[in-house]
Design an enzyme around this catalytic site. Sequence first.
Site, PDB file in Angstrom:
ATOM      1  N   ARG A 112       2.453  -9.590  14.854  1.00 40.95           N
ATOM      2  CA  ARG A 112       1.979  -8.292  14.364  1.00 40.95           C
ATOM      3  C   ARG A 112       0.724  -8.430  13.511  1.00 40.95           C
ATOM      4  O   ARG A 112      -0.183  -7.612  13.582  1.00 40.95           O
ATOM      5  CB  ARG A 112       3.070  -7.594  13.552  1.00 40.95           C
ATOM      6  CG  ARG A 112       4.056  -6.816  14.397  1.00 40.95           C
ATOM      7  CD  ARG A 112       4.724  -5.717  13.576  1.00 40.95           C
ATOM      8  NE  ARG A 112       5.415  -6.248  12.413  1.00 40.95           N
ATOM      9  CZ  ARG A 112       6.672  -6.681  12.434  1.00 40.95           C
ATOM     10  NH1 ARG A 112       7.375  -6.646  13.539  1.00 40.95           N
ATOM     11  NH2 ARG A 112       7.236  -7.137  11.340  1.00 40.95           N
ATOM     12  N   ARG A 120      -6.006   3.333  12.121  1.00 38.39           N
ATOM     13  CA  ARG A 120      -5.617   1.954  12.373  1.00 38.39           C
ATOM     14  C   ARG A 120      -6.661   1.268  13.251  1.00 38.39           C
ATOM     15  O   ARG A 120      -6.753   0.055  13.266  1.00 38.39           O
ATOM     16  CB  ARG A 120      -4.277   2.001  13.093  1.00 38.39           C
ATOM     17  CG  ARG A 120      -3.549   0.710  13.251  1.00 38.39           C
ATOM     18  CD  ARG A 120      -2.923   0.296  11.940  1.00 38.39           C
ATOM     19  NE  ARG A 120      -2.167  -0.940  12.120  1.00 38.39           N
ATOM     20  CZ  ARG A 120      -0.834  -0.992  12.191  1.00 38.39           C
ATOM     21  NH1 ARG A 120      -0.128   0.103  12.098  1.00 38.39           N
ATOM     22  NH2 ARG A 120      -0.222  -2.141  12.343  1.00 38.39           N
ATOM     23  N   ARG A 172      13.429 -10.393   4.508  1.00 39.09           N
ATOM     24  CA  ARG A 172      14.085  -9.090   4.570  1.00 39.09           C
ATOM     25  C   ARG A 172      15.359  -9.123   5.408  1.00 39.09           C
ATOM     26  O   ARG A 172      15.381  -9.666   6.507  1.00 39.09           O
ATOM     27  CB  ARG A 172      13.103  -8.065   5.160  1.00 39.09           C
ATOM     28  CG  ARG A 172      13.618  -6.654   5.085  1.00 39.09           C
ATOM     29  CD  ARG A 172      12.509  -5.664   5.036  1.00 39.09           C
ATOM     30  NE  ARG A 172      11.854  -5.545   6.333  1.00 39.09           N
ATOM     31  CZ  ARG A 172      10.813  -4.747   6.540  1.00 39.09           C
ATOM     32  NH1 ARG A 172      10.302  -4.044   5.567  1.00 39.09           N
ATOM     33  NH2 ARG A 172      10.271  -4.688   7.733  1.00 39.09           N
ATOM     34  N   LYS A 211       0.822  -1.221   0.000  1.00 39.89           N
ATOM     35  CA  LYS A 211       0.000   0.000   0.000  1.00 39.89           C
ATOM     36  C   LYS A 211       0.852   1.266   0.000  1.00 39.89           C
ATOM     37  O   LYS A 211       0.476   2.261  -0.602  1.00 39.89           O
ATOM     38  CB  LYS A 211      -1.000   0.001   1.147  1.00 39.89           C
ATOM     39  CG  LYS A 211      -0.384   0.157   2.503  1.00 39.89           C
ATOM     40  CD  LYS A 211      -1.445   0.230   3.578  1.00 39.89           C
ATOM     41  CE  LYS A 211      -0.817   0.070   4.948  1.00 39.89           C
ATOM     42  NZ  LYS A 211       0.342   0.936   5.210  1.00 39.89           N
ATOM     43  N   ARG A 231      16.448  -8.607  11.127  1.00 39.09           N
ATOM     44  CA  ARG A 231      16.127  -7.914  12.381  1.00 39.09           C
ATOM     45  C   ARG A 231      15.153  -8.761  13.194  1.00 39.09           C
ATOM     46  O   ARG A 231      14.356  -9.509  12.636  1.00 39.09           O
ATOM     47  CB  ARG A 231      15.476  -6.556  12.095  1.00 39.09           C
ATOM     48  CG  ARG A 231      16.410  -5.522  11.491  1.00 39.09           C
ATOM     49  CD  ARG A 231      15.732  -4.164  11.477  1.00 39.09           C
ATOM     50  NE  ARG A 231      14.289  -4.330  11.247  1.00 39.09           N
ATOM     51  CZ  ARG A 231      13.403  -3.362  11.364  1.00 39.09           C
ATOM     52  NH1 ARG A 231      13.784  -2.158  11.706  1.00 39.09           N
ATOM     53  NH2 ARG A 231      12.135  -3.585  11.120  1.00 39.09           N
TER      54      ARG A 231
END
Length: 215
Positions: A170, A87, A126, A13, A159
């Site tokens: 999450r 949110r 990532r 997005k 990370r």
Amino acid sequence: MNLIFLGQQGSGKGTFAQYVSARKGLVQISAGDLLRAEVKAETDLGKKAKEIMNAGELVPDELVAELVEKKIEKEKSNGVILDGYPRTLTQAELLEKILSNHKLKINAVINFVISDETTFKRIGGRLTCTQCGKIYNKESNPPKEEGKCNSCGGEVVTRDDDTKQAIKKRLDVYRQQTKPLIDYYKEKGLLKEFDAKPALDELKPKFDELLKELE
Ligand SMILES: [Zn+2]
């Protein structure tokens, strides 16, 4: 035109927000960026926010709404894309007040839909340089030398935030918060579901069609 973009991590997005702002001149507004800018500029609001964050607490919705209102007021003649804001339902209600203060309305809420598998694929690989912050991807864009940054030679790692468990957690929180928000905008007749699974190049023409519908 004013738009809200919703979507879980890896839905693209943010990329689409940039795409639309470049094409339509809409201004991309991200609450997180606004907050960071305010902290960096050491404004009164920024100082207050920093104190709260340093104490390990969440910045209150009212404070974030104040920042969003300032920015909307400044950019309202251009039209805005609210990227990942609101949110929660509480934030949506605050936004409603802001919009009515400035006699504005949202034309559409676009929900970029992908599966958790797609999120894992896009985010799970990532890698981040611990020195300069450059982002790599295990599969699609690995550093030339394993574990070493192409630009600065720093150490490149996954990370803690990007481990599969952290992502899963999450996503659960995101779904829990966003479900009522999605229902809220559905009831208002503003929600547009957009299948964001295909690759970006394939999606752009589809997205252009959707934009045309909204004009
Ligand atoms: Zn680096």
